[in-house]
Design a protein around this motif. Sequence first.
Motif, PDB file in Angstrom:
ATOM      1  N   VAL A   7      38.960  38.786  27.660  1.00  0.00           N
ATOM      2  CA  VAL A   7      39.253  38.541  29.071  1.00  0.00           C
ATOM      3  C   VAL A   7      38.350  37.417  29.564  1.00  0.00           C
ATOM      4  N   ALA A   8      38.937  36.443  30.250  1.00  0.00           N
ATOM      5  CA  ALA A   8      38.189  35.294  30.766  1.00  0.00           C
ATOM      6  C   ALA A   8      38.130  35.335  32.284  1.00  0.00           C
ATOM      7  N   LEU A   9      36.928  35.216  32.834  1.00  0.00           N
ATOM      8  CA  LEU A   9      36.712  35.196  34.277  1.00  0.00           C
ATOM      9  C   LEU A   9      36.122  33.851  34.658  1.00  0.00           C
ATOM     10  N   GLY A  10      36.414  33.393  35.886  1.00  0.00           N
ATOM     11  CA  GLY A  10      35.799  32.153  36.322  1.00  0.00           C
ATOM     12  C   GLY A  10      36.661  31.358  37.269  1.00  0.00           C
ATOM     13  N   ASP A  11      36.464  30.031  37.226  1.00  0.00           N
ATOM     14  CA  ASP A  11      37.145  29.129  38.153  1.00  0.00           C
ATOM     15  C   ASP A  11      38.072  28.183  37.395  1.00  0.00           C
ATOM     16  N   SER A  12      38.284  26.991  37.936  1.00  0.00           N
ATOM     17  CA  SER A  12      39.240  26.062  37.351  1.00  0.00           C
ATOM     18  C   SER A  12      38.872  25.630  35.942  1.00  0.00           C
ATOM     19  N   LEU A  13      37.574  25.604  35.621  1.00  0.00           N
ATOM     20  CA  LEU A  13      37.162  25.242  34.266  1.00  0.00           C
ATOM     21  C   LEU A  13      37.766  26.196  33.251  1.00  0.00           C
ATOM     22  N   GLU A  44      44.453  40.001  22.116  1.00  0.00           N
ATOM     23  CA  GLU A  44      45.092  40.128  23.421  1.00  0.00           C
ATOM     24  C   GLU A  44      44.242  39.350  24.415  1.00  0.00           C
ATOM     25  N   PHE A  45      44.778  38.238  24.919  1.00  0.00           N
ATOM     26  CA  PHE A  45      44.014  37.363  25.808  1.00  0.00           C
ATOM     27  C   PHE A  45      44.556  37.434  27.219  1.00  0.00           C
ATOM     28  N   THR A  46      43.649  37.651  28.178  1.00  0.00           N
ATOM     29  CA  THR A  46      44.007  37.667  29.594  1.00  0.00           C
ATOM     30  C   THR A  46      43.079  36.723  30.343  1.00  0.00           C
ATOM     31  N   ASN A  47      43.651  35.735  31.017  1.00  0.00           N
ATOM     32  CA  ASN A  47      42.855  34.771  31.779  1.00  0.00           C
ATOM     33  C   ASN A  47      42.968  35.095  33.260  1.00  0.00           C
ATOM     34  N   LEU A  48      41.875  35.594  33.833  1.00  0.00           N
ATOM     35  CA  LEU A  48      41.838  35.966  35.251  1.00  0.00           C
ATOM     36  C   LEU A  48      41.222  34.875  36.122  1.00  0.00           C
ATOM     37  N   ALA A  49      40.796  33.771  35.498  1.00  0.00           N
ATOM     38  CA  ALA A  49      40.145  32.691  36.237  1.00  0.00           C
ATOM     39  C   ALA A  49      41.112  32.044  37.222  1.00  0.00           C
ATOM     40  N   VAL A  50      40.565  31.641  38.374  1.00  0.00           N
ATOM     41  CA  VAL A  50      41.366  31.035  39.437  1.00  0.00           C
ATOM     42  C   VAL A  50      40.642  29.796  39.962  1.00  0.00           C
ATOM     43  N   SER A  51      41.369  28.712  40.117  1.00  0.00           N
ATOM     44  CA  SER A  51      40.787  27.482  40.641  1.00  0.00           C
ATOM     45  C   SER A  51      40.148  27.725  42.002  1.00  0.00           C
ATOM     46  N   GLY A  52      38.938  27.201  42.180  1.00  0.00           N
ATOM     47  CA  GLY A  52      38.228  27.353  43.445  1.00  0.00           C
ATOM     48  C   GLY A  52      37.391  28.604  43.557  1.00  0.00           C
ATOM     49  N   ALA A  53      37.454  29.474  42.559  1.00  0.00           N
ATOM     50  CA  ALA A  53      36.727  30.744  42.626  1.00  0.00           C
ATOM     51  C   ALA A  53      35.222  30.514  42.682  1.00  0.00           C
ATOM     52  N   GLN A  54      34.551  31.380  43.429  1.00  0.00           N
ATOM     53  CA  GLN A  54      33.095  31.414  43.496  1.00  0.00           C
ATOM     54  C   GLN A  54      32.612  32.737  42.898  1.00  0.00           C
ATOM     55  N   SER A  55      31.301  32.904  42.841  1.00  0.00           N
ATOM     56  CA  SER A  55      30.746  34.125  42.249  1.00  0.00           C
ATOM     57  C   SER A  55      31.221  35.370  42.993  1.00  0.00           C
ATOM     58  N   VAL A  58      34.613  36.327  41.640  1.00  0.00           N
ATOM     59  CA  VAL A  58      34.504  36.938  40.317  1.00  0.00           C
ATOM     60  C   VAL A  58      34.070  38.394  40.439  1.00  0.00           C
ATOM     61  N   LEU A  59      33.101  38.653  41.296  1.00  0.00           N
ATOM     62  CA  LEU A  59      32.608  40.015  41.464  1.00  0.00           C
ATOM     63  C   LEU A  59      33.648  40.924  42.108  1.00  0.00           C
ATOM     64  N   GLU A  60      34.236  40.471  43.205  1.00  0.00           N
ATOM     65  CA  GLU A  60      35.073  41.358  44.007  1.00  0.00           C
ATOM     66  C   GLU A  60      36.515  41.454  43.533  1.00  0.00           C
ATOM     67  N   ARG A  61      37.038  40.403  42.909  1.00  0.00           N
ATOM     68  CA  ARG A  61      38.454  40.396  42.534  1.00  0.00           C
ATOM     69  C   ARG A  61      38.674  40.432  41.021  1.00  0.00           C
ATOM     70  N   ASP A  72      36.821  43.593  24.621  1.00  0.00           N
ATOM     71  CA  ASP A  72      35.808  43.512  23.564  1.00  0.00           C
ATOM     72  C   ASP A  72      34.929  42.287  23.797  1.00  0.00           C
ATOM     73  N   VAL A  73      35.543  41.228  24.301  1.00  0.00           N
ATOM     74  CA  VAL A  73      34.843  39.975  24.599  1.00  0.00           C
ATOM     75  C   VAL A  73      35.225  39.556  26.015  1.00  0.00           C
ATOM     76  N   VAL A  74      34.232  39.180  26.814  1.00  0.00           N
ATOM     77  CA  VAL A  74      34.516  38.712  28.174  1.00  0.00           C
ATOM     78  C   VAL A  74      33.695  37.462  28.449  1.00  0.00           C
ATOM     79  N   SER A  75      34.321  36.451  29.002  1.00  0.00           N
ATOM     80  CA  SER A  75      33.594  35.241  29.383  1.00  0.00           C
ATOM     81  C   SER A  75      33.451  35.195  30.895  1.00  0.00           C
ATOM     82  N   VAL A  76      32.248  34.841  31.345  1.00  0.00           N
ATOM     83  CA  VAL A  76      31.973  34.691  32.775  1.00  0.00           C
ATOM     84  C   VAL A  76      31.298  33.337  32.948  1.00  0.00           C
ATOM     85  N   VAL A  77      32.085  32.336  33.315  1.00  0.00           N
ATOM     86  CA  VAL A  77      31.573  30.982  33.509  1.00  0.00           C
ATOM     87  C   VAL A  77      31.899  30.593  34.947  1.00  0.00           C
TER      88      VAL A  77
END
Length: 285
Positions: A7-13, A44-55, A58-61, A72-77
């Motif tokens: 699962v990937a979390l973050g912003d436009s990057l 199984e890949f899920t990208n939850l990142a959204v352009s413009g997101a701030q910390s 990421v925390l609340e949504r 099993d693996v999560v990225s937080v950039v």
Amino acid sequence: MRTVRFVALGDSLTEGVGDPVGEAWRGWAALLADGLAEQPGEVEFTNLAVSGAQSRDVLERQTPAGLALNPDVVSVVIGVNDTLRCTFDIQAVAARLDEVYAAFTAQGATLLTACLPDPGAMLGLPGALARPLARRQRAVNTVVHALSERYGAVHLHAAEGAWIMDRAIWSADRLHPGERGHRQLALRFHALLTEEGVASGVAPSPEPEFPAPTRSASLLWLATAGTGWVVRRCTDLLPQLLRLAADEMRHRARGTSARLDLSASHAVSMALASLSVQQEQPDAA
């Protein structure tokens, strides 16, 4: 073999801006996902990142949705958009990242993090405008370094170095990687995960699959979508950034610029000290 959930979390990057495939963005996280297991179908890949997101986003949504997937693996950039806002507060950023990292590592997920270059330098802003943004990004990177070590994250140093400053890896807007840049991020994360015994698949190719955008196409993007992107982020940042620049110039004229760096360092130290105190309180109860 058990399926690897990434699962990937973050912003436009992380969303993949700068690496278009068809009508959508792909990005480094999707490229990395294919190499986590011996067969792409085992991931199984899920990208939850959204352009413009701030910390806060990421925390609340994104975090509640990510935790529900039990990765099993999560990225937080995350963090650059925080530095581009008038509401920037390093103590709040640190507290949010601490909560996010703690939640996923408590589930047993392998945590991926990265420090990033400052946006002012990438945009080529004049010194008085660039320095305040650089100071903010250094503060975020210091927090990310400290918390990554605290939670045993797999951390990618992407704030400096010849590879990250190579103009060829960046897209027309200078803030997002192009396909080559996204591939470099994926490749370097894969190498770190392979060292940790987490990735078992083939490393992503460093060579682009698609031709780089022409200069005319890049200029068209900057004149349309790129301009809108800048305007949206300047609405609240620009007035404060101009004040920060004026403050920067006053300190330089007086020879007291070091006070700004000391103040920023003190704020980071206070933010990390506050988190340490919060961690100690439950044990003392």
